[in-house]
Design an enzyme around this catalytic site. Structure first.
Site, short mmCIF file in Angstrom:
data_model
loop_
_atom_site.label_atom_id
_atom_site.label_comp_id
_atom_site.label_asym_id
_atom_site.label_seq_id
_atom_site.Cartn_x
_atom_site.Cartn_y
_atom_site.Cartn_z
N VAL A 277 76.77 3.24 -24.52
CA VAL A 277 75.64 2.39 -24.10
C VAL A 277 75.47 2.44 -22.59
O VAL A 277 74.35 2.51 -22.06
CB VAL A 277 75.88 0.94 -24.56
CG1 VAL A 277 74.84 0.01 -23.96
CG2 VAL A 277 75.82 0.86 -26.08
N GLU A 282 68.38 4.89 -22.09
CA GLU A 282 67.51 4.83 -23.27
C GLU A 282 66.02 4.83 -22.93
O GLU A 282 65.20 5.39 -23.66
CB GLU A 282 67.82 3.57 -24.10
CG GLU A 282 69.23 3.49 -24.62
CD GLU A 282 70.12 2.70 -23.69
OE1 GLU A 282 69.71 2.49 -22.53
OE2 GLU A 282 71.23 2.32 -24.10
N ASP A 324 37.81 31.27 -12.98
CA ASP A 324 36.53 31.93 -13.17
C ASP A 324 35.65 31.64 -11.95
O ASP A 324 35.86 30.64 -11.26
CB ASP A 324 35.88 31.40 -14.45
CG ASP A 324 34.65 32.19 -14.84
OD1 ASP A 324 34.63 33.41 -14.60
OD2 ASP A 324 33.70 31.59 -15.37
N ASP A 554 35.46 28.88 -18.86
CA ASP A 554 34.45 28.17 -19.64
C ASP A 554 34.01 28.95 -20.87
O ASP A 554 33.50 28.37 -21.81
CB ASP A 554 33.23 27.84 -18.77
CG ASP A 554 32.65 29.09 -18.09
OD1 ASP A 554 33.15 30.21 -18.34
OD2 ASP A 554 31.71 28.93 -17.30
N ASP A 558 37.66 33.42 -22.09
CA ASP A 558 38.73 32.79 -21.29
C ASP A 558 39.80 32.14 -22.15
O ASP A 558 40.90 31.86 -21.68
CB ASP A 558 38.13 31.71 -20.36
CG ASP A 558 37.14 32.29 -19.38
OD1 ASP A 558 37.41 33.36 -18.82
OD2 ASP A 558 36.08 31.66 -19.17
N GLU A 623 77.87 2.24 -14.21
CA GLU A 623 78.32 1.58 -15.44
C GLU A 623 79.41 2.40 -16.13
O GLU A 623 80.42 1.86 -16.60
CB GLU A 623 77.14 1.37 -16.38
CG GLU A 623 76.06 0.45 -15.84
CD GLU A 623 74.78 0.53 -16.67
OE1 GLU A 623 74.89 0.72 -17.89
OE2 GLU A 623 73.68 0.41 -16.09
N ASN A 648 70.65 -2.42 -18.53
CA ASN A 648 69.74 -1.29 -18.68
C ASN A 648 68.30 -1.75 -18.80
O ASN A 648 67.38 -1.11 -18.29
CB ASN A 648 70.13 -0.46 -19.90
CG ASN A 648 71.37 0.38 -19.66
OD1 ASN A 648 71.87 0.44 -18.54
ND2 ASN A 648 71.89 1.00 -20.70
N THR A 651 67.48 -3.50 -15.02
CA THR A 651 67.51 -2.68 -13.80
C THR A 651 66.95 -1.29 -14.00
O THR A 651 66.59 -0.63 -13.04
CB THR A 651 68.95 -2.56 -13.27
OG1 THR A 651 69.74 -1.83 -14.23
CG2 THR A 651 69.57 -3.91 -13.07
N ASP A 652 66.89 -0.83 -15.26
CA ASP A 652 66.47 0.56 -15.49
C ASP A 652 65.04 0.69 -15.99
O ASP A 652 64.45 1.76 -15.89
CB ASP A 652 67.39 1.22 -16.52
CG ASP A 652 68.78 1.49 -15.93
OD1 ASP A 652 68.92 1.26 -14.73
OD2 ASP A 652 69.67 1.90 -16.69
#
Length: 813
Positions: A277, A282, A324, A554, A558, A623, A648, A651-652
């Site tokens: 973990v 995650e 082009d 276009d 192409d 961690e 997590n 802070t993440d």
């Protein structure tokens, strides 16, 4: 008997005269032998296999591990959320697999739904799918050509072949045979499936149908072109593989050490799960997806619609943009650039009097040949209107332009014959050649101008004409394109022009735009008279040199190159449905300058994603080190699994999202493009991750040991828990730039981050104030002095990072 040679080299014997066309029985036999006149779908993989293949990427593997860990811990809500992310990713990837299929379907829509042919000597209208080799097509202005065919009659016939060749003006057709091996754009005796009749009438014997046509050949190329993983996907895959291996190795090592030391297997399992973990970022895929989505939203305001999220960042990685010419670099509308002659008004009046086209009511747009519309606009700018000419001097007789005569004549009611045409045809018909006219023609042509001579005479005969002057026309550069090409060059991005136009025109426009500089060889930056297959080869050649290639276009021709390129960019206004289906990005304004702005946006996204990765992984490293060190020396777990999940989340997730929303640096386009081989996380980034992780881990373990877990484990965990949360939240300010300190970046340039940090600090304190929540998280209440200690310790990592930036600047390292 008449023998018609098909493009697939088979031969069919047809009736002596094409005047009657095929009979019904012969047409039925040929339909059975040749098949229906359709662009077929290529065989595809089973849908179930396509879906399962979406689960092979390392990022999906990482998410599945995180899902399993959450389920084992009883965190069913987290497991369901992560599983939903996995399924969503698979669905998005699955949808992308159908782009080629949709493109082929769009190719089919280009073919005429019905066509007029001769059967049994009678003109009939048939479904285009029933057209067979040997059928006689009856063509007139506005028709979509139903199959490839060789002309037997052509009366002022011209077709718009831009979808196949990129040629910016209609191609005049004739029955004069062209030699074998003639490039597609110069086969004036043939018409092709999917092109449109711009003017005139004609008849043509069908020489190829279905997949044997030039359009079918492009469908084959489209199926053979391979979609390439974007640089972002490749870099993230390498990062995910590294994380998976590192996490798996550490978790297995800790489990093995625990079992060898005789620890209870449930304790070993709990410790291993806690480590997993701690190590798992995650929310990382979600952060990256949101970063790309924000870029998509910003690009939409700049006239670029993104059909594939990764395309945003990929454009920022581009080192070569193949584009082009017509409609992208240039306006796509012919204009008079120069009038040569002693009386310019007389030149423009006569040119306007020798036109079939008509301007719109506002003086723009209109109907008719683009060349004539350009002449009428130039005349109108000098107060000369075709409506006045028609009213004052009505038309008496007309000899239309065709590819044999290369000129047009109109006799007016006052007996004046107005003539315009190719200089090499018209000059010999004039009584005398004006001084310097040949030099003027050569000089205009050398600058890529399309030159028309204008003359007048008396009576219906095109003899003893008086030359009035010359008109030089071109498709002008779009506003802002010259500056955009220069900006791309300054950013280290090469612009490669690929067009179906004449080489002299292409070179002149290329030099005018700054793609090739005057007096220098274009060095592969300008390609003219290019076929669909050659465009594909050009893109592949750049890729083989290790370049990250963007391709714009276009036309149907192409589409294979757009799919082969790392990023395909279609024109939204003038582009065909085929190119829009294949493309990753669609430009709603068809403007090259928009591509350069998108490159800036892509670079900013990459820079923000990299900063976020460093920020998040440094926290995960901290961690991991805390849990690993404690397990290794036999200490109680400093952080519980639920606390790790909260860290997590706190802070993440949202702080990381706030960092990824940082505005782009103003000097971003002055940086050279990243090397395609450059990893997402190089040595400097990994060094930062390890150093910051180690520093934070030392602070957290230090406060954990200081609080004496043997005496009061809950209090020690509470201090370690909040110290880590505060350290991570505060460090997000330093994470915004690897070189600039907090106030240099701008304290208030990311107000979202300020808001997120404020809310999360309050939430963290709130965990300790609600008894039920505090008990759920295994926390002990903290006093004011302890909160002050937590804050002071949390400031250590961010202060150290900012001081390190200053030291590197002072030491010039």
């Amino acid at each position: 008997m008449v023998t018609v040679t098909l493009l697939n080299s088979s031969r069919y014997l047809l009736p002596n005269s094409v005047a009657k066309g095929l009979n019904t029985a012969e047409a039925s036999r040929l339909l059975r032998e040749c098949g229906r006149n359709e662009i077929r779908r290529e065989a595809t993989r089973p849908l179930w296999r396509v879906f399962l293949e979406q689960f092979r990427s390392p990022m999906i593997g990482l998410l599945l591990v995180a899902c399993a860990v959450s389920a084992l811990m009883g965190e069913h809500a987290d497991a369901i959320a992560i599983g939903a992310i996995v399924v969503l990713n698979a669905i998005v990837g699955f949808a992308q697999e159908f782009k080629a299929e949709q493109a082929l379907m769009a190719l089919r829509s280009l073919t005429a739904p019905r066509a007029r042919v001769l059967r049994d000597g009678i003109p009939v209208v048939l479904p285009a799918s029933e057209i067979v080799p040997g059928d006689v097509l009856l063509l007139e202005a506005g028709d979509i050509v139903a199959a490839d065919a060789r002309l037997t009659e052509a009366h002022s016939l011209a077709t718009n072949e831009a979808p196949l060749t990129g040629e910016s003006v209609p191609v005049d057709k004739s029955i004069r045979p062209t030699p074998a091996g003639t490039p597609l754009a110069q086969r004036t005796d043939q018409v092709f499936m999917g092109t449109a009749v711009a003017r005139g009438t004609g008849t043509a014997v069908v020489s190829a149908t279905g997949m044997s046509t030039e359009l079918g050949h492009i469908a084959h190329l489209l199926a053979s072109a391979e979609e390439t993983e974007t640089p972002l996907q490749q870099r993230l895959a390498r990062v995910m593989r590294t994380l998976l291996l590192a996490c798996a190795g550490i978790v297995l090592l800790v489990a093995l050490l625990g079992l060898l030391r005789g620890q209870d297997w449930l304790l070993v399992l709990r410790s291993s799960i806690s480590l997993a973990v701690a190590a798992m970022p995650e929310g990382l895929p979600a952060v990256i997806t949101i970063a790309l989505a924000l870029g998509v939203r910003r690009m939409a305001t700049r006239h670029a619609l993104v059909r594939r999220l990764q395309a945003v960042e990929t454009l920022g990685s581009a080192t070569v943009v193949c584009t082009d010419k017509t409609g992208t670099l240039t306006s796509g509308i012919m204009e008079v650039r120069e009038v040569w002659g002693p009386d310019k008004d007389a030149v423009l009046w006569t040119a306007a009097a020798c036109c079939d086209a008509a301007l719109g009511a506002d003086g723009e747009g209109g109907t008719g040949d683009p060349t004539e519309l350009a002449l009428l606009r130039a005349a109108a700018a000098r107060g000369i209107r075709r409506e006045d000419i028609e009213r004052e001097r009505p038309l008496l007789a007309k000899q239309p332009f065709d590819s044999e005569r290369k000129r047009m004549s109109i006799l007016r009611a006052d007996g004046v014959l107005c003539v315009k045409g190719a200089p090499e045809v018209l000059l010999p018909l004039c009584v005398k050649e004006a001084e310097g006219v040949s030099a003027a023609v050569a000089e205009m042509a050398s600058r890529g101008l399309r030159v028309l001579a204008v003359a007048r005479g008396s009576g219906p005969d095109e003899e003893r004409l008086e030359l009035l002057g010359l008109v030089g026309m071109a498709d002008p550069p779009r506003p802002g394109v010259v500056e955009a090409v220069a900006a791309a060059r300054a950013a280290g991005v090469r612009t490669v022009m690929i067009t179906g136009d004449h080489p002299a025109t292409a070179l002149a426009i290329g030099r005018e735009l700054g793609i090739a500089r005057e007096g220098e060889a274009p060095d592969g930056l300008i390609h003219a008279r290019v076929t669909a297959e050659e465009k594909l080869r050009i893109v592949r050649a750049w890729k083989e040199q290790g370049e990250v290639v963007a391709m714009t276009g276009d036309g149907v021709n192409d589409a294979p190159a757009l799919r082969e390129a790392h990023i395909g960019i279609a024109m939204g206004r003038t582009g065909t449905e085929v190119t829009r289906e294949v493309a990753d990005i669609v430009l709603t304004d068809d403007n090259f300058a928009t591509i350069v702005e998108a490159i800036r946006e892509g670079r900013a996204i990459y820079e923000n994603i990299r900063k976020t990765l460093v920020y998040r992984l440094a926290g995960n490293a901290c961690e991991l080190m805390v849990m690993f060190a404690a397990t290794l020396v036999g200490l109680p777990l400093p952080l519980l699994p639920l606390q790790l999940l909260w860290i997590n989340l706190m802070t993440d997730s949202l702080p990381a999202l706030a960092v990824v929303m940082d505005p782009a640096r103003s000097e971003l386009l002055k940086d050279p493009p990243r090397s395609p081989s450059e990893p997402m996380l190089g040595k400097p980034q990994w060094r930062t991750i390890l150093l910051v992780g180690t520093l934070e881990a030392a602070v957290v373990l230090g406060v954990f040991l200081w609080a004496d877990p043997s005496a009061n484990l809950e209090r020690a965990r509470s201090l370690a828990f909040s110290t880590l949360v505060f350290a991570e939240l505060l460090r997000s300010f330093a994470a915004r730039s690897p070189t600039l300190i907090f106030w240099e970046v701008g304290a208030f340039t990311n107000k979202v981050l300020l808001g997120v940090i404020t809310v999360f600090v309050l939430l963290q304190v709130g965990l300790y104030e609600i008894p039920a929540v505090r008990e759920l998280f295994g926390l002990a209440p903290l006093g004011r002095e302890e909160w002050a200690l937590v804050l002071a310790l949390g400031l250590i990592p961010v202060t150290a990072l900012e001081m390190a930036k200053l030291m590197r600047r002072w030491l010039h390292v």
